[in-house]
Scaffold this motif. Structure first.
Motif, PDB file in Angstrom:
ATOM      1  N   ASP A  77      17.407  -1.309  -8.197  1.00 25.96           N
ATOM      2  CA  ASP A  77      16.419  -1.027  -7.150  1.00 25.96           C
ATOM      3  C   ASP A  77      15.119  -1.802  -7.374  1.00 25.96           C
ATOM      4  OD1 ASP A  77      18.201   0.719  -5.914  1.00 25.96           O
ATOM      5  OD2 ASP A  77      17.507   2.421  -7.112  1.00 25.96           O
ATOM      6  N   GLN A  78      14.937  -2.344  -8.574  1.00 28.58           N
ATOM      7  CA  GLN A  78      13.747  -3.139  -8.878  1.00 28.58           C
ATOM      8  C   GLN A  78      14.016  -4.646  -8.762  1.00 28.58           C
ATOM      9  OE1 GLN A  78      11.531  -1.744 -12.420  1.00 28.58           O
ATOM     10  NE2 GLN A  78      13.027  -0.079 -12.473  1.00 28.58           N
ATOM     11  N   ASN A 108      14.608  -8.180  -6.923  1.00 33.31           N
ATOM     12  CA  ASN A 108      14.019  -8.785  -5.727  1.00 33.31           C
ATOM     13  C   ASN A 108      15.038  -9.762  -5.115  1.00 33.31           C
ATOM     14  OD1 ASN A 108      12.364  -9.864  -3.765  1.00 33.31           O
ATOM     15  ND2 ASN A 108      11.176 -11.112  -5.196  1.00 33.31           N
ATOM     16  N   SER A 140      20.251   1.973 -12.280  1.00 30.74           N
ATOM     17  CA  SER A 140      19.098   2.239 -11.407  1.00 30.74           C
ATOM     18  C   SER A 140      18.102   1.083 -11.383  1.00 30.74           C
ATOM     19  CB  SER A 140      18.396   3.526 -11.846  1.00 30.74           C
ATOM     20  OG  SER A 140      17.888   3.368 -13.162  1.00 30.74           O
ATOM     21  N   LEU A 141      18.188   0.174 -12.350  1.00 31.23           N
ATOM     22  CA  LEU A 141      17.273  -0.972 -12.372  1.00 31.23           C
ATOM     23  C   LEU A 141      17.491  -1.902 -11.173  1.00 31.23           C
ATOM     24  CD1 LEU A 141      17.243  -1.957 -16.162  1.00 31.23           C
ATOM     25  CD2 LEU A 141      15.510  -0.692 -14.872  1.00 31.23           C
ATOM     26  N   GLN A 153      17.239  -5.827 -17.302  1.00 31.29           N
ATOM     27  CA  GLN A 153      15.778  -5.819 -17.418  1.00 31.29           C
ATOM     28  C   GLN A 153      15.185  -7.213 -17.205  1.00 31.29           C
ATOM     29  OE1 GLN A 153      17.914  -4.528 -19.633  1.00 31.29           O
ATOM     30  NE2 GLN A 153      17.409  -2.366 -19.831  1.00 31.29           N
ATOM     31  N   ILE A 192      14.313  -8.064 -13.432  1.00 30.36           N
ATOM     32  CA  ILE A 192      13.341  -7.276 -12.670  1.00 30.36           C
ATOM     33  C   ILE A 192      12.200  -8.174 -12.214  1.00 30.36           C
ATOM     34  CG2 ILE A 192      11.640  -5.415 -12.789  1.00 30.36           C
ATOM     35  CD1 ILE A 192      13.593  -3.958 -14.674  1.00 30.36           C
ATOM     36  N   GLY A 193      11.955  -8.159 -10.905  1.00 30.16           N
ATOM     37  CA  GLY A 193      10.838  -8.900 -10.328  1.00 30.16           C
ATOM     38  C   GLY A 193      11.116 -10.361 -10.021  1.00 30.16           C
TER      39      GLY A 193
END
Length: 184
Positions: free
Chosen positions: A107-108, A110, A104-105, A79, A82-83
């Motif tokens: 896929d978020q 970058n 699945s995280l 988490q 993410i980003g």
């Protein structure tokens, strides 16, 4: 390196050639006979090579500037990434090392690019433009503005010493291999 150091002390006429590179370079040099041994990190198919697993494992984490918010964390969860702009090694990207860790995280995430040796990625991380997924202690960051933060749950990779099954080892290479097996 301790075994190599011992051999140099015992046989001062021995010459060594240390080569740094990604696994593609190591395989190429082993296959063309310009290297006796290579160390391959992580899950690799070693069908054409003899191998010995080395006792040290590599711990994955991020290289980050100390003044970035994520550097305040002791350990990094999926988490947390993410980003964020992330560099990763070309090999880990090909092997999809982080998919089971992040689920699945991923896929978020970058992923902004790849590197083949961490030193160049380090230069970009120093600008604060991104973080880099890398192994702990792969480069010395003592006295810099950089920090390493391990992933949690922990992600590790094995070190494997490999040599070509189709080439006979030189006398010095055989001495190295025998000595390495003795100390393991």
């Amino acid at each position: 390196m301790t075994v190599i150091g011992d051999i140099i002390k015992k046989y001062p006429d021995v010459k060594i050639n240390l080569v740094s590179g990604d696994s593609d370079l190591i395989y190429q040099r082993l296959n063309n006979g310009t290297l006796d041994f290579g160390i391959i990190i992580g899950p690799e198919k070693l069908l054409n090579y003899h191998s010995v697993s080395l006792p040290q494992n590599n711990i994955w984490g991020i290289l980050v500037r100390k003044d970035q918010l994520i550097a305040e964390k002791e350990k990094i969860t999926p988490q947390d990434l993410i980003g964020l702009p992330i560099l990763t090694s070309a090999q880990s990207k090909q092997q999809d090392v982080f998919r089971s860790w992040a689920g699945s995280l991923i896929d978020q995430f970058n992923f902004i690019g790849q590197y083949n040796l961490i030193f160049n990625a380090r230069l970009l991380v120093e600008t604060g433009a991104c973080v880099a997924l890398t192994y702990q202690n792969l480069i010395n960051i003592t006295g810099t503005d950089l920090a390493f933060r391990p992933l949690t749950p922990t992600v590790t990779d094995q070190n494997n010493l490999i040599w070509n099954k189709n080439r006979q080892l030189s006398n010095v290479a055989q001495v190295f291999l025998n000595r390495l097996k003795e100390v393991q």
